[in-house]
Design an enzyme around this catalytic site. Structure first.
Site, PDB file in Angstrom:
ATOM      1  N   HIS A   1     -28.780  37.966  53.801  1.00  0.00           N
ATOM      2  CA  HIS A   1     -28.960  36.512  53.802  1.00  0.00           C
ATOM      3  C   HIS A   1     -30.301  36.123  53.179  1.00  0.00           C
ATOM      4  CE1 HIS A   1     -28.369  32.402  55.450  1.00  0.00           C
ATOM      5  NE2 HIS A   1     -29.701  32.417  55.530  1.00  0.00           N
ATOM      6  N   GLU A   2     -31.372  36.737  53.670  1.00  0.00           N
ATOM      7  CA  GLU A   2     -32.704  36.374  53.183  1.00  0.00           C
ATOM      8  C   GLU A   2     -32.911  36.810  51.739  1.00  0.00           C
ATOM      9  OE1 GLU A   2     -34.295  34.313  54.815  1.00  0.00           O
ATOM     10  OE2 GLU A   2     -33.240  34.518  56.732  1.00  0.00           O
TER      11      GLU A   2
ATOM     12  N   HIS B   1     -31.877  34.000  49.420  1.00  0.00           N
ATOM     13  CA  HIS B   1     -32.947  33.011  49.212  1.00  0.00           C
ATOM     14  C   HIS B   1     -34.022  33.566  48.281  1.00  0.00           C
ATOM     15  CE1 HIS B   1     -31.238  30.470  52.245  1.00  0.00           C
ATOM     16  NE2 HIS B   1     -31.554  31.242  53.261  1.00  0.00           N
TER      17      HIS B   1
END
Length: 450
Positions: free
Chosen positions: A25-26, A29
């Site tokens: 997920h990170e 980003h």
């Protein structure tokens, strides 16, 4: 009683699962931010105090850290709202980016979770997985299934005209149908030839039926499982010293009704050197006997009865392996349908149509992580895919502090032509914290009282 090995397995599987999915997920980003030349200050897996950190020697000199609380993570970008920006960094701060760039960076986290799920499902479907045919086992008298005419050995072939080929699809379709409406049609095949459509008329019990573990008991039928019929007795074992014989079918242990071999194994394993009461059927006659169990061996703290059971799997299980093209198509459709169903379930929980007991906390997730690890690599990948989809969906919800909430905020600011006032932004963050705390409280409550 849960053994220390089970607890450690669950904990390790949970940490690995959360670590992998938060990193995915990170990283979404992070990599999209880098793509648009936004400076990354920190990349953290976990929250709180850093237990390990490494600072890159090149580029932006990003600090990569592993933090103490493994329940999330964050990417910290250079941002003018947190302090002055040096002239040489002008244009590289997150708050200086266009609306579309901000949305792309925020949306990338959930999108990478969905991409990970597609890849995980692709590996699973390509490898091939043991698949259980949707054949009915026990049917409970005076239940919905009994009233509809379901019988032992019936095979489910459709639910409201949707083709059903395995129990996983059957369960998902049943839950979707119950969430969307009250009644449904079940197409069944009986004796390999006779086909019939049976109508289930469900009363106002949708919330109960969608509670974890309540679907089959509420509808009144269970998936077929090998009956616990004794096929072998170990010489000089507790079973050998009792009156048990080949062909006996065990129906209860210590007054606990047992529907499957695994239930019996679990009950016996937890009672080394203890006396148990068995009920079994022999030639149609119910019999009972008290038996003192042995301990498996010197290095094992598991109860030992000394029987083997008939296991007729050939007619009920098959390996479902797809080619690369079909695997990719099914991976995408599975991810899409699971994400859509997750959204539907969340909205139905808010409206009260679906039980909030479906919200799992860290203890439940750890338990299922451990179960999936013990079931094999493919099952663990399926578990990761499901949690990854849930993580992606929840982060897109319009709650301040989550990705979806921040996207809404920036769209509103763009339409308004100016940033939110500090007071409004503070109130929105407080609302976001309260919403997240409420969600976590429900999850922990479900964990403690499940």
């Amino acid at each position: 009683m849960t053994s220390i090995n089970t607890i450690l397995t669950n904990l390790a599987a949970f940490i690995i699962a959360i670590g992998v999915l938060v990193t995915v997920h990170e990283y979404g980003h992070f990599i999209v931010g880098k793509l648009f030349n936004v400076k990354v200050l920190k990349f953290s897996i976990g929250f709180g105090r850093s237990i390990y950190s490494y600072q890159s020697k090149i580029g932006d000199k990003t600090e990569f850290r592993l933090s103490l609380i493994p329940l999330g993570g964050y990417v910290q970008f250079l941002d003018g709202r947190n302090g002055e920006i040096e002239p040489k960094e002008d244009g590289r701060a997150f708050n200086q980016q266009s609306l579309l760039v901000k949305i792309a960076i925020l949306f990338a986290g959930p999108m990478f979770n969905f991409i990970f799920a597609i890849l995980a499902y692709f590996i699973v479907f390509s490898n091939g997985i043991p698949t259980m045919k949707p054949i009915i086992g026990e049917v409970v008298e005076n239940s919905y299934a009994y009233s509809a005419g379901i019988k032992y050995g019936d095979e489910i072939i459709s639910i409201d005209d949707k083709k059903i080929e395995d129990w996983e699809t059957a369960v998902t379709s049943l839950l979707k149908t119950l969430v969307d409406k009250k009644d449904f049609d079940l197409g069944i095949k009986r004796d390999d030839s006779y086909e019939k459509v049976l109508t289930f008329s469900i009363k106002e019990e949708t919330a109960y039926l969608t509670e974890p573990g309540s679907l089959f008991s509420g509808l009144g039928f269970y998936p077929w499982q090998p009956p616990p019929v004794i096929s072998e007795i170990v010489y000089d074992s507790p079973a050998d010293k009792s009156n048990l014989m080949k062909g006996d079918r065990i129906v209860s242990v210590n007054s606990i009704n047992t529907r499957s071999i695994q239930e019996i194994i679990n009950i016996i394993s937890e009672r080394p050197s203890q006396k148990i009461s068995l009920e079994y059927i022999r030639n149609g006659v119910l019999m009972s006997e008290d038996i003192t169990l042995d301990q498996g061996n010197e290095n094992s703290n598991r109860g030992f009865l000394g029987v083997a059971f008939l296991r007729d799997y050939e007619n009920y299980w098959y390996i479902n392996r797809l080619d690369l093209s079909d695997s990719l198509n099914k991976s995408i459709s599975q991810t899409w349908s699971t994400a859509g169903f997750t959204v539907t379930m969340l909205f139905k929980m808010i409206s009260g149509d679906v039980s909030t007991k479906n919200i799992s906390g860290p203890f439940s997730i750890a338990k299922y992580a451990g179960i999936s690890v013990n079931a094999g690599f493919n099952q663990f990948l399926k578990f990761l895919a499901l949690i990854s989809i849930s993580l992606g969906v929840i982060n897109l919800f319009p709650i301040p502090m989550l990705d979806g909430g921040q996207i809404i905020q920036f769209v509103f600011e763009s339409l308004k032509g100016s940033p939110l006032s500090p007071r409004i932004e503070q109130l929105s963050q407080q609302f976001g914290i309260m919403a997240i705390m409420l969600l976590m409280s429900i999850a922990f409550y479900n964990d403690l009282f499940s």
